[in-house]
Motif scaffolding. Structure first.
Motif: not given
Length: 205
Positions: A36, A127, A129-132, A135
């Motif tokens: 990611a 991405l 929602s699962t990777d800060s 976000a």
């Protein structure tokens, strides 16, 4: 003849047997999975990339400063260096039209920048929602898109609302454009860095 035929069959059988071997690759020094973090970096760079170029004297910088007498680019020498087809004189004299190269290149630069942010947002949304990091990058791109739209609104009185690359842009004007740009900034301001600077800015009248 029978021997040749038998040899041909045996050779073909051997090739088929070799061709059906189940090969399993053993990855030693690299990963086949796309990380990611790599995606985030790959989409942020193109979105920020055109920003410095847009603020040169041949684009936004020249369009603002030369037309307001804050800067001047007069022709120099016997070869009329810096004349450049009279495009800077047109800015100074306020006789520009849509054919002026500085106007055209500024428009093209801003369109490119907006397009790059929309592409980045498209790539980052799955991405986020699962990777800060994704976000945070998504918030950056929304803020950058709002900034680019603010420049478009300042020059041409329009803003482009587009949430994904597969959509057609919705053209916004006047208060609708202002409200959209403001809402985008406010939606992401708490997700961005420099908390102290942000708080100071929010306290300004």
């Amino acid at each position: 003849m029978k021997n040749k035929f038998l040899i041909s069959i045996l050779s073909l059988s051997a090739l088929v047997a070799i061709g059906c071997t189940n090969l399993e690759e053993q990855v030693i020094d690299e990963s086949l999975e796309v990380q990611a973090a790599n995606i985030v970096e790959s989409v942020l760079a193109p979105a920020y990339g055109p920003l410095p170029d847009a603020f040169t004297h041949t684009k936004n910088y020249g369009l603002q400063l030369i037309s307001s007498d804050q800067a001047i680019l007069p022709p120099r020498g016997s070869n009329n260096d810096w004349y450049d087809g009279g495009k800077y004189i047109e800015l100074h004299q306020h006789t520009t039209t849509t054919t002026n190269v500085v106007v055209q290149q500024t428009w093209d630069a801003f369109r490119l920048m907006l397009s790059r942010t929309v592409t980045a947002i498209d790539k980052l949304q799955p991405l986020a929602s699962t990777d800060s990091n994704a976000a945070k990058a998504l918030s950056e791109m929304r803020a950058l898109r709002a900034y680019y739209n603010m420049l478009m609104l300042d020059y041409w009185g329009i803003a482009f609302k587009k949430e994904s690359a597969g959509e057609n842009s919705q053209i916004l004007r006047k208060q609708e454009a202002i409200s959209y740009i403001e809402s985008e900034f406010l939606a992401v301001v708490n997700d961005l860095d420099n908390t102290k600077d942000r708080e100071e800015c929010l306290r300004l009248p």
